[in-house]
Design a protein around this motif. Structure first.
Motif, PDB file in Angstrom:
ATOM      1  N   ALA A 141       0.779  -1.130   0.151  1.00 33.35           N
ATOM      2  CA  ALA A 141       0.021  -0.008  -0.045  1.00 33.35           C
ATOM      3  C   ALA A 141       0.723   1.260   0.028  1.00 33.35           C
ATOM      4  O   ALA A 141       0.541   2.069  -0.665  1.00 33.35           O
ATOM      5  CB  ALA A 141      -0.985  -0.087   1.172  1.00 33.35           C
ATOM      6  N   VAL A 142       1.895   1.210   0.704  1.00 34.80           N
ATOM      7  CA  VAL A 142       2.658   2.422   0.898  1.00 34.80           C
ATOM      8  C   VAL A 142       3.968   2.129   0.165  1.00 34.80           C
ATOM      9  O   VAL A 142       4.867   1.290   0.662  1.00 34.80           O
ATOM     10  CB  VAL A 142       3.049   2.934   2.494  1.00 34.80           C
ATOM     11  N   ASP A 143       4.366   2.694  -0.740  1.00 32.74           N
ATOM     12  CA  ASP A 143       5.506   2.294  -1.594  1.00 32.74           C
ATOM     13  C   ASP A 143       6.260   3.586  -2.052  1.00 32.74           C
ATOM     14  O   ASP A 143       7.312   3.416  -2.707  1.00 32.74           O
ATOM     15  CB  ASP A 143       5.168   1.829  -2.958  1.00 32.74           C
ATOM     16  N   TYR A 144       6.058   4.708  -1.252  1.00 32.51           N
ATOM     17  CA  TYR A 144       6.849   5.885  -1.603  1.00 32.51           C
ATOM     18  C   TYR A 144       7.324   6.261  -0.055  1.00 32.51           C
ATOM     19  O   TYR A 144       6.672   5.771   0.617  1.00 32.51           O
ATOM     20  CB  TYR A 144       6.016   6.908  -2.357  1.00 32.51           C
ATOM     21  N   TYR A 145       8.478   7.245  -0.277  1.00 35.40           N
ATOM     22  CA  TYR A 145       8.878   7.562   0.795  1.00 35.40           C
ATOM     23  C   TYR A 145       8.135   8.619   1.436  1.00 35.40           C
ATOM     24  O   TYR A 145       7.568   9.547   1.001  1.00 35.40           O
ATOM     25  CB  TYR A 145      10.506   8.333   0.589  1.00 35.40           C
ATOM     26  N   SER A 146       8.003   8.851   2.992  1.00 33.84           N
ATOM     27  CA  SER A 146       7.483   9.924   3.535  1.00 33.84           C
ATOM     28  C   SER A 146       8.362  11.130   3.531  1.00 33.84           C
ATOM     29  O   SER A 146       9.376  10.883   3.317  1.00 33.84           O
ATOM     30  CB  SER A 146       7.008   9.520   5.086  1.00 33.84           C
ATOM     31  N   GLN A 147       7.413  12.418   3.617  1.00 30.95           N
ATOM     32  CA  GLN A 147       8.357  13.659   3.602  1.00 30.95           C
ATOM     33  C   GLN A 147       9.318  13.529   4.829  1.00 30.95           C
ATOM     34  O   GLN A 147      10.236  13.976   4.689  1.00 30.95           O
ATOM     35  CB  GLN A 147       7.373  14.788   3.615  1.00 30.95           C
ATOM     36  N   GLU A 148       8.872  12.984   5.859  1.00 28.94           N
ATOM     37  CA  GLU A 148       9.524  13.238   7.068  1.00 28.94           C
ATOM     38  C   GLU A 148      11.030  12.183   6.840  1.00 28.94           C
ATOM     39  O   GLU A 148      11.994  12.821   7.130  1.00 28.94           O
ATOM     40  CB  GLU A 148       8.917  12.609   8.292  1.00 28.94           C
ATOM     41  N   THR A 152      15.538   2.121  -1.539  1.00 24.60           N
ATOM     42  CA  THR A 152      15.676   1.599  -2.978  1.00 24.60           C
ATOM     43  C   THR A 152      15.902   3.026  -3.683  1.00 24.60           C
ATOM     44  O   THR A 152      15.069   4.110  -3.440  1.00 24.60           O
ATOM     45  CB  THR A 152      15.007   0.885  -3.641  1.00 24.60           C
ATOM     46  N   LEU A 153      16.595   2.912  -4.969  1.00 25.51           N
ATOM     47  CA  LEU A 153      16.670   4.104  -5.968  1.00 25.51           C
ATOM     48  C   LEU A 153      15.024   4.236  -6.662  1.00 25.51           C
ATOM     49  O   LEU A 153      14.726   5.307  -6.805  1.00 25.51           O
ATOM     50  CB  LEU A 153      17.494   3.907  -7.026  1.00 25.51           C
ATOM     51  N   HIS A 154      14.657   2.984  -7.039  1.00 24.04           N
ATOM     52  CA  HIS A 154      13.164   3.045  -7.864  1.00 24.04           C
ATOM     53  C   HIS A 154      12.206   3.778  -6.690  1.00 24.04           C
ATOM     54  O   HIS A 154      11.129   4.218  -7.545  1.00 24.04           O
ATOM     55  CB  HIS A 154      12.917   1.475  -7.796  1.00 24.04           C
ATOM     56  N   ARG A 155      12.085   3.590  -5.508  1.00 25.08           N
ATOM     57  CA  ARG A 155      11.142   4.363  -4.487  1.00 25.08           C
ATOM     58  C   ARG A 155      11.195   5.770  -4.841  1.00 25.08           C
ATOM     59  O   ARG A 155      10.020   6.311  -4.526  1.00 25.08           O
ATOM     60  CB  ARG A 155      11.505   3.896  -3.280  1.00 25.08           C
ATOM     61  N   PHE A 156      12.362   6.344  -5.239  1.00 27.92           N
ATOM     62  CA  PHE A 156      12.202   7.790  -5.413  1.00 27.92           C
ATOM     63  C   PHE A 156      11.274   8.149  -6.693  1.00 27.92           C
ATOM     64  O   PHE A 156      10.664   8.961  -6.462  1.00 27.92           O
ATOM     65  CB  PHE A 156      13.743   8.377  -5.884  1.00 27.92           C
ATOM     66  N   ARG A 157      11.678   7.062  -7.625  1.00 26.41           N
ATOM     67  CA  ARG A 157      10.902   7.339  -8.916  1.00 26.41           C
ATOM     68  C   ARG A 157       9.181   7.012  -8.430  1.00 26.41           C
ATOM     69  O   ARG A 157       8.407   7.854  -9.078  1.00 26.41           O
ATOM     70  CB  ARG A 157      11.291   6.064  -9.593  1.00 26.41           C
ATOM     71  N   ARG A 158       8.737   6.219  -7.659  1.00 23.55           N
ATOM     72  CA  ARG A 158       7.420   6.011  -7.267  1.00 23.55           C
ATOM     73  C   ARG A 158       6.877   7.327  -6.505  1.00 23.55           C
ATOM     74  O   ARG A 158       5.898   7.627  -6.555  1.00 23.55           O
ATOM     75  CB  ARG A 158       7.117   4.583  -6.362  1.00 23.55           C
ATOM     76  N   THR A 159       7.759   7.640  -5.580  1.00 25.08           N
ATOM     77  CA  THR A 159       7.429   8.980  -4.746  1.00 25.08           C
ATOM     78  C   THR A 159       7.119  10.029  -5.759  1.00 25.08           C
ATOM     79  O   THR A 159       6.169  10.924  -5.427  1.00 25.08           O
ATOM     80  CB  THR A 159       8.711   9.260  -3.723  1.00 25.08           C
ATOM     81  N   TRP A 160       7.955  10.270  -6.656  1.00 26.79           N
ATOM     82  CA  TRP A 160       8.063  11.420  -7.699  1.00 26.79           C
ATOM     83  C   TRP A 160       6.649  11.439  -8.411  1.00 26.79           C
ATOM     84  O   TRP A 160       5.894  12.343  -8.430  1.00 26.79           O
ATOM     85  CB  TRP A 160       9.181  11.434  -8.512  1.00 26.79           C
ATOM     86  N   TYR A 171      20.700  12.431  -5.154  1.00 27.52           N
ATOM     87  CA  TYR A 171      19.571  12.012  -4.583  1.00 27.52           C
ATOM     88  C   TYR A 171      18.241  12.919  -4.851  1.00 27.52           C
ATOM     89  O   TYR A 171      17.347  12.496  -5.003  1.00 27.52           O
ATOM     90  CB  TYR A 171      19.489  11.381  -3.196  1.00 27.52           C
ATOM     91  N   GLN A 172      18.487  14.214  -4.851  1.00 24.76           N
ATOM     92  CA  GLN A 172      17.471  15.210  -5.117  1.00 24.76           C
ATOM     93  C   GLN A 172      17.100  15.158  -6.829  1.00 24.76           C
ATOM     94  O   GLN A 172      16.218  15.163  -7.272  1.00 24.76           O
ATOM     95  CB  GLN A 172      18.248  16.563  -5.301  1.00 24.76           C
ATOM     96  N   PHE A 173      18.275  14.789  -7.388  1.00 28.42           N
ATOM     97  CA  PHE A 173      18.069  14.576  -8.728  1.00 28.42           C
ATOM     98  C   PHE A 173      17.162  13.125  -9.116  1.00 28.42           C
ATOM     99  O   PHE A 173      16.209  13.316  -9.993  1.00 28.42           O
ATOM    100  CB  PHE A 173      19.573  14.115  -9.459  1.00 28.42           C
ATOM    101  N   PHE A 174      17.455  12.144  -8.354  1.00 26.12           N
ATOM    102  CA  PHE A 174      16.450  10.824  -8.395  1.00 26.12           C
ATOM    103  C   PHE A 174      14.887  11.343  -8.140  1.00 26.12           C
ATOM    104  O   PHE A 174      13.995  11.087  -8.751  1.00 26.12           O
ATOM    105  CB  PHE A 174      17.052   9.822  -7.404  1.00 26.12           C
ATOM    106  N   LEU A 175      14.904  12.113  -7.018  1.00 23.14           N
ATOM    107  CA  LEU A 175      13.853  12.480  -6.287  1.00 23.14           C
ATOM    108  C   LEU A 175      12.926  13.516  -7.402  1.00 23.14           C
ATOM    109  O   LEU A 175      11.842  13.262  -7.400  1.00 23.14           O
ATOM    110  CB  LEU A 175      13.616  13.103  -5.104  1.00 23.14           C
TER     111      LEU A 175
END
Ligand SMILES: [Zn+2]
Length: 402
Positions: free
Chosen positions: A185-192, A341-349, A209-213
């Motif tokens: 259900a929660v696959d992205y990073y929290s802001q915190e 994981t790096l991919h999680r940045f992509r999902r968060t984005w 990592y800003q670039f990833f995000l």
């Protein structure tokens, strides 16, 4: 009637015998599987086949052929059988041509050879639905995640249904028969968590990592990001094919795409370029080649920032996907947390863009997906957490007060 029979050929008391399958089974005769049929008046034999299944497949094929001959039809590929090894080699050739990224082809090679090993089949025409179930069990026995098993079986289905194999639908798993799994259900990073992560970064790590995000790019897309791909005035980043030294980068579907990037990232890149404009790549390793350790470094930072979940175990897997005993790494002890994981940045984005009301068609173009399946799932998760959904839940409670 054109018919072929399966015969078990064995020896009994020093004498060679040819028995029907039933009798051989009843009397425990161990032997090899053959098929026999009549061509006019002469008796023909074909074999030995690996097992009863292989013989059954050969029988069916031969009978089809005999029927075609009886009807005066041309016999296509008469007697020509494709081995699983041949099919795999041909399939891999296509995969290697499709993408210059060798890793994807290597992954396919690993996967298909494992399937071949697990199924124990020699010829493509021997493949049955049971083989997919066997493959499923192989991973289940090794306690792999349901999602992983699902992915593995999807790959096998793609291979079997490909024109190279052309395995009939009733010899593969149907959509309904595929393993089920609980989508996380929660696959992205929290802001915190992100705030804490970035607070623990050095200036260079922060930019990476800003670039990833902020670009939603995949690992290789960031690895091969060049200054030329950044439009500093238009605030965009272009993912396109390029040659970097002896490395060849091609996009995942061989199509370029452009993503918008926020001015905060553009400005950070502008500053970074001042001291690194002499090189092609934005991010490099110590040898000035493409940075290959983004993931490793991310886990180090997360661990430093005490952001490990504290519960997961990873380690090195052998070529059959088993966790090698003695290699277990516990994220409670070090930089090994699987949550980072790096991919999680992509999902968060992607989630953030959808949450902010960017039309799904736009996000689809930016993320480079051929369909909206994944994004629709993200959207569903966003909608259920929306104020509107909360209001509906409250309305329901108000309506049905207990
Ligand atoms: Zn963990």
């Amino acid at each position: 009637m054109a018919a072929a029979t399966i015969v078990v050929r064995g020896t009994l008391g020093g004498k060679r015998v040819n028995w029907g399958v039933e009798r051989a089974r009843r009397e425990g005769l161990k032997g090899t599987f053959w098929i026999k049929w009549k061509n006019g008046t002469s008796q023909k034999w074909d074999g030995p086949h690996k097992d009863e299944w292989a013989a059954k497949a050969a029988k069916a094929r031969r009978e089809r052929e005999l029927k075609q001959i009886a009807l005066g039809l041309p016999v296509a590929d008469s007697g020509k059988r494709i081995t699983l090894s041949e099919a795999i080699a041909r399939f891999l050739e296509v995969k290697r041509t499709e993408s210059q990224d060798g890793r994807s082809a290597d992954r396919w090679k690993w996967e298909l050879e494992l399937f071949q090993q697990v199924s124990g089949k020699t010829y493509v025409d021997e493949i049955l639905k049971e083989d997919s179930y066997k493959y499923w069990r192989h991973f289940q026995d090794r306690k792999r995640e349901p999602r992983t098993i699902y992915n593995r079986l999807c790959s096998i289905n793609r291979f079997l249904s490909d024109s190279i194999c052309n395995v009939a639908a009733d010899r593969r798993l149907s959509v309904k028969e595929m393993p089920s799994y609980d989508e996380s259900a929660v696959d992205y990073y929290s802001q915190e968590d992100l705030k804490r992560l970035f607070a623990a970064c050095t200036a260079e790590e922060r930019l990476a990592y800003q670039f990833f995000l902020y670009s939603g790019c995949r690992e290789r897309e960031v690895m091969f990001a060049t200054w030329r791909d950044v439009d500093f005035d238009g605030c965009t980043f272009t993912i396109q094919a390029k040659q970097i030294g002896h490395h060849k980068f091609s996009t995942k579907n061989n199509k370029p795409r452009i993503v918008p990037i926020p001015s905060v990232l553009v400005e950070a890149l502008r500053t970074y370029k001042l001291i690194n404009s002499d090189r092609q790549l934005i991010f490099v390793n110590r040898e000035n080649g493409p940075e290959g350790h983004f993931l490793y470094k991310l886990k180090q930072i997360a661990s430093r920032a005490q952001l490990n979940c504290g519960h997961c175990v990873t380690g090195s897997y052998d070529e059959w996907g088993n966790l090698t005993p003695g290699t277990e790494k516990y994220c409670k002890n070090g930089p090994y947390c699987s949550q980072w994981t790096l991919h999680r940045f992509r999902r968060t984005w992607a989630t953030w863009h959808l949450q902010n009301g960017v039309p799904i068609t736009d996000v689809q173009e930016w993320i480079g997906h051929s369909d909206q399946t994944t994004l629709r799932r993200y959207l569903g998760l966003i909608n259920v957490k929306s104020d509107r959904a909360k209001a509906h839940a409250n309305n329901l409670a108000a309506l049905v007060e207990v």
